[in-house]
Design a protein around this motif. Structure first.
Motif: not given
Length: 332
Positions: A179-182, A187, A207, A209-210
């Motif tokens: 995923e990418n939380l930014n 999301c 998980r 995060q990229t």
């Protein structure tokens, strides 16, 4: 007799004078500076042409390149121009590029934020300049600072992937999420996926995060595969992530691991057809339809017409059974 001759001469001179005066009214264009109405209309048309700005997240991503092409094509059809900026996944660079578009005095901006919160200074500057923003694909955090949002039903795109996994693995299993939380849209996709798999006995063992750079993802996935030999599936937030994941799976010889993603790029659809890299399904969206819809809404905003504040395009599931319907040469 002389009087009559003089009268005839005077009459002839007068007639010649009158004829000369009349000729001036029907003479050459140089004699009559008549304005060509078509020239006036052309000048008016030129003045009515608008200039728009487009700033995506990363134009090396085929999704954003196709979205930009769709917007540009629709604008050019109506005689307008598009200025394109590529922040290449850099939030600070995007803020600078937005300021450049403001200085270009664009009429409106199509914006896909690199970071949905860090884009706020640019939104403030656009608001100060009275330039409307059409927010595309992924939402900004301060939604009140944009004129409209046009995106896909991202939650459903993730949900259909999870739904398929539950059907294929009714006893549950181990899952990795990339995923990418930014990025808000990513999301939402992951949220939809997790909602679906919560109906089965699945465990998220890792998980990843990229951020906005997926260049190191393949190595991270290779490590996860080595540490989790019983892994069942990997859910990717977008097709760029999925491409790195498929390469890691192929190199590790672990194609029994199912790979799901959201987008529907030609590369991911081709992987479905060829059964490579574990590719099992895609929550698909259409950047072509998004671009066309965005231009229609931008026109309505600038013309003071009614429009939807938020618009969501349909998402749908593509798998090995139906991929041929959508083709692998381009986007759906």
């Amino acid at each position: 007799m002389r009087k009559k001759i003089m009268i005839y001469i005077l009459m002839a001179v007068g007639t010649l004078f009158l004829l000369t005066g009349c000729k001036k009214n029907v003479g050459t264009p140089e004699d009559n500076a008549v304005t060509d109405e078509s020239d006036d209309k052309k000048e008016d048309t030129d003045q009515e042409k608008k200039v728009f700005g487009f700033c995506g997240i990363d134009m090396s991503n085929p999704f954003y390149a196709t979205l930009k092409d769709s917007v540009q094509s629709a604008l050019e059809e109506q005689g307008d121009k598009l200025l394109i900026k590529d922040p290449a996944g850099d939030a600070e660079r995007q803020n600078t590029q937005i300021q450049e578009l403001i200085e270009e005095d664009v009429d409106a901006v199509f914006l896909c934020p690199v970071d949905w919160k860090k884009i706020e200074p640019a939104l403030d500057a656009l608001e100060e300049a009275d330039i409307p923003v059409i927010n595309l694909d992924t939402k900004v955090y301060e939604s009140g600072k944009v004129a409209a949002f046009v995106g896909s039903d991202n939650r459903n795109a993730g949900y259909v992937c999870g739904e398929d996994l539950v059907e294929r693995k009714p006893d549950g299993g181990q899952v990795v999420i990339v995923e990418n939380l930014n990025v808000n849209s990513v999301c939402e996709r992951i949220t939809g996926f997790e909602e679906a798999v919560s109906k089965g006995a699945f465990e998220v063992v890792k998980r990843i995060q990229t951020g906005n750079d997926v260049s190191g993802l393949k190595q991270q996935v290779a490590q996860v595969l080595a540490q989790n030999p019983d892994l069942d599936a990997i859910m990717c937030g977008d097709d760029q992530m999925a491409e790195q994941v498929r390469e890691a799976i192929t190199e590790a010889g672990q194609e029994k691991v199912y790979v799901y993603s959201v987008d529907g790029s030609p590369a991911s659809k081709k992987a479905l057809v060829e059964h490579t890299g574990g590719m099992m399904g895609i929550g698909a969206q259409s950047p072509i339809n998004l671009g066309k819809k965005a231009v229609k809404i931008a026109n309505a905003v600038l013309n003071g017409e009614d429009y939807e504040k938020e618009t969501y395009e349909e998402t749908f599931f593509i798998n090995r059974d139906n991929v041929e319907m959508y083709g692998t040469d381009g986007w759906q």
